[in-house]
Design an enzyme around this catalytic site. Structure first.
Site, short mmCIF file in Angstrom:
data_model
loop_
_atom_site.label_atom_id
_atom_site.label_comp_id
_atom_site.label_asym_id
_atom_site.label_seq_id
_atom_site.Cartn_x
_atom_site.Cartn_y
_atom_site.Cartn_z
N THR A 101 0.91 -1.23 0.04
CA THR A 101 -0.01 0.01 -0.16
C THR A 101 0.84 1.16 0.06
OG1 THR A 101 -1.57 1.31 1.33
CG2 THR A 101 -0.20 -0.23 2.69
N TYR A 125 -2.37 0.24 10.45
CA TYR A 125 -2.57 -0.25 9.10
C TYR A 125 -1.28 -0.05 8.18
CZ TYR A 125 -4.04 -1.17 4.50
OH TYR A 125 -4.01 -1.45 3.07
N1 NAP Z 1 -8.60 -0.96 -0.95
C1 NAP Z 1 -7.75 0.01 -1.15
O1 NAP Z 1 -7.77 1.22 -1.45
C2 NAP Z 1 -6.17 -0.41 -1.08
C3 NAP Z 1 -5.17 0.31 -1.18
C4 NAP Z 1 -3.69 -0.15 -1.25
C5 NAP Z 1 -3.42 -1.46 -0.88
N2 NAP Z 1 -4.46 -2.23 -0.49
C6 NAP Z 1 -4.29 -3.74 -0.58
O2 NAP Z 1 -4.84 -4.34 -1.55
C7 NAP Z 1 -5.10 -5.83 -1.07
C8 NAP Z 1 -6.50 -6.05 -1.24
O3 NAP Z 1 -7.40 -5.17 -0.67
P1 NAP Z 1 -8.92 -5.09 -0.91
O4 NAP Z 1 -9.31 -3.73 -0.95
O5 NAP Z 1 -9.31 -6.18 -1.71
O6 NAP Z 1 -9.27 -5.52 0.51
P2 NAP Z 1 -10.63 -6.40 1.20
O7 NAP Z 1 -11.84 -6.03 0.05
O8 NAP Z 1 -10.72 -5.82 2.45
O9 NAP Z 1 -10.05 -7.78 1.04
C9 NAP Z 1 -9.39 -8.31 2.00
C10 NAP Z 1 -9.64 -9.64 2.24
O10 NAP Z 1 -8.63 -10.29 3.14
C11 NAP Z 1 -9.24 -11.42 3.68
N3 NAP Z 1 -8.83 -11.54 5.18
C12 NAP Z 1 -8.88 -10.92 6.09
N4 NAP Z 1 -8.22 -11.39 7.14
C13 NAP Z 1 -7.76 -12.91 6.86
C14 NAP Z 1 -7.34 -13.93 7.29
N5 NAP Z 1 -6.81 -13.95 8.59
N6 NAP Z 1 -7.17 -14.94 6.41
C15 NAP Z 1 -7.29 -14.96 5.36
N7 NAP Z 1 -8.16 -13.93 4.84
C16 NAP Z 1 -8.36 -12.90 5.44
C17 NAP Z 1 -10.69 -10.78 4.26
O11 NAP Z 1 -11.62 -11.66 4.47
P3 NAP Z 1 -12.80 -11.10 5.46
O12 NAP Z 1 -13.82 -10.67 4.50
O13 NAP Z 1 -13.25 -12.54 5.92
O14 NAP Z 1 -12.46 -10.27 6.66
C18 NAP Z 1 -11.03 -9.92 2.85
O15 NAP Z 1 -11.70 -10.79 1.79
C19 NAP Z 1 -4.67 -5.65 0.75
O16 NAP Z 1 -3.47 -6.32 0.59
C20 NAP Z 1 -4.80 -4.08 0.87
O17 NAP Z 1 -3.86 -3.79 1.96
C21 NAP Z 1 -5.73 -1.85 -0.63
#
Ligand code: NAP
Length: 283
Positions: A101, A125
């Site tokens: 991120t 975070y």
């Molecule tokens: N969204 C943004 O703006 C953004 C920006 C920069 C970087 N990122 C990075 O991009 C990646 C994807 O983000 P996203 O937006 O797709 O996030 P997201 O929609 O919150 O998806 C994250 C997933 O991780 C799962 N998770 C959480 N704890 C877990 C565990 N212990 N074991 C297995 N799975 C687990 C969650 O499952 P549950 O639903 O069951 O909790 C969720 O489905 C992440 O690494 C994030 O840090 C995101």
């Protein structure tokens, strides 16, 4: 390629799985139920049984504000969970692609951040994600760290959907105009990841849609592109206090993408247009 995707029920993970399947890879998308990344034994067992060529690690604790009061959980998932996967990945000789991120930066730079710039996360975070990066760097000999920003896609909640929903019940909106970064459409990021993991050009990558804007600019573009008439007023970060600090400037140079001969992600406004079409078609 045989590919494991963690966080496969998440916003990015779902699009990554969809795209990889369409590209005829053997894909195993795991949600928390099939693969809890905080469970060290399960990580080893699942990966040793499948022996994937690549692991795309998209699972994360992403509740940025809640993380300020749930520090231990954020670290358990983002740091320890990533460590478990990196160790298991290395034991089977797999490539490891960790999604990180822009929050690893403090946002005080006046230029766009380069891949090798010093990190200085300000939020829990951001700190926990940076701790995950460090585990990947030291434990996986075949790793990609892909830092992205302001992610939105058809699955899950995000800024674009939120603001379009707010516009249904409001005549005007205030949006922060003093935080700058790059919106990223999940499909565009997934396309880049598919190219990246087929190579051995390891290292840190900054991958967002190209170009920079403020949240205010982004909101105005969303309404312009979707034909919604609403008054949007710029406001300052101070007017919208949040528990977790946000980087003021998280613009990122895409030097590694260029240096390694990859095509850059398209401009953010084109990505937005494509997303709005996808949203419209999904109705
Ligand atoms: N969204 C943004 O703006 C953004 C920006 C920069 C970087 N990122 C990075 O991009 C990646 C994807 O983000 P996203 O937006 O797709 O996030 P997201 O929609 O919150 O998806 C994250 C997933 O991780 C799962 N998770 C959480 N704890 C877990 C565990 N212990 N074991 C297995 N799975 C687990 C969650 O499952 P549950 O639903 O069951 O909790 C969720 O489905 C992440 O690494 C994030 O840090 C995101």
């Amino acid at each position: 390629m045989r590919i494991v995707v963690t966080g496969a029920n998440g916003q990015l993970g779902r699009d990554v799985v969809k795209l990889l399947l369409g590209a005829k890879h053997e894909v195993h998308g795991f949600g928390r139920e099939q693969l809890d990344i905080t469970n060290e034994n399960q990580c080893l067992k699942v990966l040793k049984a499948l022996k994937p060529d690549v692991i795309i690690h998209s699972a994360a604790y992403t509740a940025v504000d809640l993380a300020e009061t749930e520090e231990a959980i954020a670290y358990r998932v983002n740091a320890d969970g990533t460590k478990n996967l990196a160790v298991a990945s290395e034991s089977i000789g797999a490539k490891f692609c960790y999604i990180s991120t822009d929050y690893v930066f403090d946002g005080t730079a006046t230029n766009a951040y380069r891949e090798d710039d010093n990190t200085n996360p300000q939020s829990i975070y951001g700190k926990s994600k940076r701790a995950g990066e460090r585990h990947v760097e030291s434990l996986s000999s075949k790793h990609f760290i892909v830092r992205t920003s302001w992610v939105y896609g058809i699955y899950g909640a995000n800024f674009v959907k939120t603001i379009l929903n707010l516009a249904k019940t409001r005549d005007s909106l205030k949006v922060v105009s003093d935080q700058f970064g790059s919106p990223t459409y999940t499909v565009d990021l997934a396309l880049f990841l598919e190219k990246l993991i087929q190579t051995d050009r390891y290292g840190i990558y900054h991958a967002s849609n190209s170009g920079v804007c403020s949240w205010y600019d982004f909101a105005c573009a969303i309404f312009e592109e979707s034909g919604v008439k609403i008054k949007v007023d710029p406001c300052s970060t101070e007017e919208f206090p949040r528990p977790a600090p946000r980087p003021r400037n998280s613009a990122m140079e895409h030097e590694a993408i260029r240096a390694n001969g990859f095509e850059d992600l398209r401009p953010w406004r084109e990505g937005l247009r494509a997303f709005l079409n996808e949203l419209e078609e999904s109705k």
